[in-house]
Write an enzyme that holds these catalytic residues in place. Structure first.
Site: not given
Ligand code: FCB
Length: 432
Positions: A78, A122, A167, A287, A289, A346
């Site tokens: 990607r 992006h 995002e 995505n 985290y 992600e």
């Molecule tokens: C996400 C972004 C990516 C990167 C990660 C750590 O929010 O999409 O570009 O910065 O965080």
């Protein structure tokens, strides 16, 4: 049991990057200026004044990076396409050199059996479009649809999986509400039209990509927990969930905005828009985290985030909660019975600058396990992309946060695989 065993046949394992974060060569190939060039060159906006001028120099070294991916053994890559390389001013005929660069990248990937998975936006909007209002303006959505058509015309014969935008919540919030990312606007709730115009741009890009087999938007999603059982905190958590998750997922799968946000968008939503945005079929990029813990607050916004205690944190200070990914996926399926297939586009963590990154191995192992459990619970997850292939320009944090399976030396631009790269390589070999 191997970390990649127990996944359905055809489950895609990939790595993820983005144009401004890795390419450099900002004045080459006819590329126009993007909002990130402007922002990063504005004093005080990024840590240490870092910019993406050189970044990982991927523009010149993409061959080496493709070889790193081939040796790693991933199924897919990607990356994102820099709109200002395709249309330096955000409009008009596409620039042959910009299209040519991504054409060569796609061919290099295919020659190594790696499925190209481009993201069309992006965050590096052509500055010329920002000068006309950026995503506050409906025009940008229309331009985005045209741009998507140009890219599809050139790459559509070889690319079957596309991501439209990355995002939109983060671009709206950090870019237009708080001003911590480009374009650095601080409009607070005045940023809301940016949500609608990005979603409209997504819908128009889906149309421009015609019959491509898999087209998705990538949403940053976070499971939200209230800081306490108090009514005020529970309401604050619902509001946060509305802004962060539902504002971008409800229109796709329910065809409407969350009720409490709809009045704020009434002025920009036109007849037919919601039908353009609503997705039947396709896929969703997620995505993930970390989860978010929220309490009530009395300020410009009715919520504030609180630390999640008792769990490890990444170098960025982000809490590590793999089960949050499982809960998020199952929660999406519960809320949207028509949820299409999902790709984790992600997931990853920043770790202090070292090659023996057991912390990252544990992070990835835990999150892949969470995905496996979500699949067992009925969520149709088709793939997982690690953020990131290599250390890169982490937006306002400059080069300090290191997310790579591969270390980048930002003086020499040498790439050195980390332990996590070897670990994933072994897992992919074992999977066969
Ligand atoms: C996400 C972004 C990516 C990167 C990660 C750590 O929010 O999409 O570009 O910065 O965080």
């Amino acid at each position: 049991m191997g970390v990649l065993s127990g996944f359905p046949d055809g489950f895609v394992v990939g790595v993820s990057t983005a144009s401004y974060q890795i390419e450099g060569a900002v004045h080459e190939g006819g590329r126009g200026a993007s909002i990130w060039d402007t922002f990063a060159h504005t004093p005080g906006k990024t840590l240490g004044g870092d910019t993406g001028d050189v970044a990982c120099d991927h523009y010149h070294r993409f061959g080496e990076d493709v070889e790193l991916m081939a040796a790693l053994g991933v199924d897919a890559y990607r990356f994102s396409i820099a709109w200002p390389r395709i249309q330096p001013d955000g409009t008009g005929a596409p620039h042959p050199d910009g299209l040519g660069f991504y054409d060569r990248l796609v061919d290099a990937l295919l020659a190594r059996g790696i499925a190209p998975t481009p993201t069309l936006f992006h965050w590096d909007l052509p500055q010329a479009l920002e000068d006309q209002g950026g995503w506050l303006s409906r025009e940008t959505a229309l331009r985005f649809g045209e741009y998507a058509g140009h890219v599809a015309d050139r790459l559509g014969d070889r690319v079957s999986r596309w991501i439209t935008l990355n995002e939109p919540i983060v671009h709206m919030a950090q870019g237009y509400a708080f001003g911590t990312h480009a374009p650095g606007r601080e409009l607070m709730l005045g940023a809301l039209p940016v949500a609608h115009h990005q979603l409209l741009g997504h819908g128009l890009a889906v149309q421009a990509l015609g019959g491509a087999p898999e087209v998705m938007i990538t949403n940053n999603c976070t499971p939200v927990q209230a800081a306490s059982d108090d009514e005020a905190d529970r309401v604050a958590a619902m509001v946060y969930d509305g802004f962060h998750n539902r504002l971008f997922n409800d229109p796709l799968f329910l065809g409407e905005y969350p009720e409490f946000l709809a009045p704020g968008l009434a002025e920009v939503v036109r007849d037919g828009d919601m039908a353009t945005i609503r997705t039947d079929g396709g896929a969703l990029g997620v995505n993930y985290y970390n989860p978010t813990r929220v309490a009530a607050a009395e300020g410009d916004l009715p919520f504030e985030t609180r630390p999640i205690e008792g769990v490890p944190t990444t170098a960025f200070g982000w809490p590590v909660v793999p089960s949050g990914l499982h809960d998020l996926l199952v929660g999406l399926k519960d809320r949207y019975p028509n949820l299409p297939s999902v790709y984790i586009t992600e997931n990853g963590c920043s770790v202090e600058d070292r090659l023996d990154d057991q912390f990252r191995i544990d992070y990835l192992d835990g999150h892949l396990g969470a995905v496996r459990r979500a699949i067992a619970d009925g969520v149709d997850v088709r793939g997982y992309f690690v953020w990131s292939l290599l250390d890169n320009f982490e937006w306002a944090e400059g080069y300090r946060q290191r997310f790579g399976l591969v270390r980048t030396d930002f003086d020499t631009l040498a790439r050195t695989p980390r332990d996590s790269y070897r670990w994933l390589q072994a897992a992919l070999r074992e999977r066969g």
